[in-house]
Write a protein that holds these residues in place. Structure first.
Motif, mmCIF file in Angstrom:
data_model
loop_
_atom_site.group_PDB
_atom_site.id
_atom_site.type_symbol
_atom_site.label_atom_id
_atom_site.label_comp_id
_atom_site.label_asym_id
_atom_site.label_seq_id
_atom_site.Cartn_x
_atom_site.Cartn_y
_atom_site.Cartn_z
ATOM 1 N N TYR A 64 16.697 23.077 23.772
ATOM 2 C CA TYR A 64 18.101 23.826 23.324
ATOM 3 C C TYR A 64 18.406 22.535 24.099
ATOM 4 N N LEU A 65 18.352 22.419 25.282
ATOM 5 C CA LEU A 65 18.774 21.733 26.267
ATOM 6 C C LEU A 65 19.265 20.121 26.077
ATOM 7 N N VAL A 66 17.627 19.154 25.085
ATOM 8 C CA VAL A 66 18.021 18.384 24.929
ATOM 9 C C VAL A 66 19.097 18.267 23.729
ATOM 10 N N ASP A 67 18.766 19.036 22.386
ATOM 11 C CA ASP A 67 19.488 19.280 21.926
ATOM 12 C C ASP A 67 21.122 19.212 21.797
ATOM 13 N N ARG A 68 21.361 19.730 22.790
ATOM 14 C CA ARG A 68 23.002 20.033 23.464
ATOM 15 C C ARG A 68 23.386 18.870 24.356
ATOM 16 N N LYS A 69 22.527 19.059 25.294
ATOM 17 C CA LYS A 69 22.859 18.023 26.464
ATOM 18 C C LYS A 69 21.987 16.412 26.711
ATOM 19 N N GLY A 70 21.084 16.864 25.904
ATOM 20 C CA GLY A 70 20.162 14.788 26.033
ATOM 21 C C GLY A 70 19.431 15.311 27.173
ATOM 22 N N PRO A 71 18.797 14.231 26.710
ATOM 23 C CA PRO A 71 17.536 14.046 27.850
ATOM 24 C C PRO A 71 17.773 13.990 29.261
#
Length: 474
Positions: A64-71
């Motif tokens: 979810y963090l990657v989906d919303r905030k980027g890697p």
């Protein structure tokens, strides 16, 4: 996106994946930990499981963090976790070379390896989903390439460990120096990657790319599944967690992953103990510590090489003969060209490879020289599942929430890995002779692989059901 920016992001993704496999080199550490810290097989299993299992509960959050905030934020978090995990492990091992087993040392080592496992999932998801979203039309190759580098990481690190951190007299790894090296390496790599990946594509960029495909001709994107009345009742391109959990496909795939990935990770984590339970192929070398150590490193390298090769080849092959389907904004499930074969065939092949490998363990393995088939078979099967899984998940439930959905699926190996690992550890401990720290002989693992054969048969059955259900579609 400019070509320079793309190249730099690809380099950061590759570097992320290439340096993330420190936790998977635990088998070459276990003989030293058993000798110097007097840790038993169940304790060694618990330490490595703390790292393997800590990845899965937080995988949906990391996705979810990657989906919303980027890697980038995930890469920065990985840097901190690796520094404290590997660094703390190094300090603890250095300060506790003892004559008797210490529960306090065992608990602290378990905690530090747990931190390293958390760092691994942050780094792994950062590289995997950055690659998938950077090249959505070639998701098999993109995810396969990043996974291949992740699979190559234990090989690279074990070679360094063997050549630069191993005592040539005893053949034992200097765990403290090796873990200190890993702490400094990962701190530098993931801080650099966090700076570069700030410009990696996120959810907004992906939405633009997907919408740009609307209206393309049939030669470029052939509709696969559409409702009878698209304007009135289009298929959903977003699925909630509860909707996914209610589908039979999810549970068939989850059980497959539980059994296949669970038993594979048991072998990857305990290949050192399995190797040491068997005599060397040459009787006059049976008691040589250097030979036993090099045999374990050899098995780790075989797993890593098989992992790497399969991820690259399967990724390319899957994109060629079974292109990943994607949801268009109209609700139509489409892919660049009609697939020649379902991607579920790769799951079927993975189950077959494991089944044959485990049967070989029961009938053909008498010495360390026979273990190559187990290492290669496990590496091939394990990597094949992980290579095709992102594309299968995106085809079934859309790519916008692929990180979250992939993370949910990772609860399957979270259950299967401890199940098979503790089964192996307890069976091994029950056959260990008094005074020995390592179990010797085929009985140490024979029952474990009988049960693994049953698990492979169930996985095979599940893959056949999924294959038949989605033939000609995914």
């Amino acid at each position: 996106m400019s070509s320079t920016r793309t190249v730099l992001i690809c380099f950061a993704i590759g570097l992320n994946a290439f340096c993330a496999g420190g936790m998977l080199t635990f088998p070459i550490m276990s003989p030293s930990l058993a000798a110097h810290n007097k840790l038993s097989q169940p304790q060694l299993t618990t330490i490595v499981l703390s790292g393997m299992m800590s990845q899965y509960p937080i995988a949906p959050f990391v996705g979810y963090l990657v989906d919303r905030k980027g890697p980038a934020i995930c890469s920065l978090i990985a840097a901190f976790l690796f520094v404290f995990g590997f660094g703390g492990f190094a300090v603890e091992v250095n300060n506790t070379a003892i004559e008797k087993a210490s529960l306090a040392t065992f608990y602290r080592l378990t905690f530090y390896f747990l931190l390293a496992g958390l760092g691994t999932v942050f780094s792994y998801c950062s590289s995997l989903f950055s690659a998938s979203k950077l090249f959505p039309s070639h998701i098999g190759l993109a995810s396969g390439a990043s996974m291949a580098l992740f699979g190559l990481s234990p090989f690279f690190l074990s070679v360094l460990a063997t050549n630069y951190f191993t005592d040539p007299i005893t053949g034992l790894l200097n765990v403290s120096r090796y873990m200190t090296f890993l702490a400094f390496l990962t701190a530098a790599v993931y801080t650099f990657s966090a700076l570069v990946l700030r410009s990696a594509p996120g959810a907004a960029d992906l939405t633009v790319d997907i919408r740009a495909t609307e209206g393309v001709g049939p030669g470029e994107s052939t509709p696969l599944l559409a409702s009878d009345s698209p304007s009135l009742n289009p298929p959903k391109i977003e699925h909630t967690t509860s909707e996914i959990l209610k589908t039979g496909d999810f549970w068939l795939l989850a059980v497959f992953c539980l059994l296949t990935l669970g038993v594979s990770e048991m072998i990857i984590s305990n290949i050192g103990g399995i190797s040491m339970s068997l005599p060397h192929s040459l009787p006059h070398l049976m008691t040589g510590p250097t030979t036993r150590k090099s045999s374990i490193a050899f098995q780790v390298n075989l797993i890593s090489i098989a992992n790497t090769g399969a991820r690259i080849l399967v990724g390319i092959l899957a994109d060629c003969i079974s292109p990943a389907a994607t949801y268009l904004p109209t609700g139509v499930l489409a892919f660049p060209k009609k697939p020649a074969i379902s991607r579920f065939v790769f799951l079927f092949g993975s189950a077959i490879v494991l089944l044959v490998t485990f049967i070989w363990m029961e009938v053909g393995v008498q010495s360390q020289g026979n273990l190559w088939a187990l290492s290669i078979g496990t590496g091939l099967s394990y990597s094949t599942v992980f290579t095709v899984l992102p594309a299968l998940i995106s085809s079934l439930w859309g790519i916008n929430n692929i990180g979250r959905n992939f993370g949910i699926m990772m609860y399957a190996p979270f259950t299967g890995t401890p199940l098979f690992s503790y089964m192996y550890a307890l069976i091994s401990a029950s056959h260990k002779e008094e005074g020995e720290t390592i179990c010797r002989g085929r009985p140490c693992w024979q029952l474990t692989f009988y049960l693994a054969i049953v698990a492979s048969c169930i996985s095979l059955f599940n893959s056949i059901i999924l294959w038949r259900r989605w033939r000609g579609k995914i």
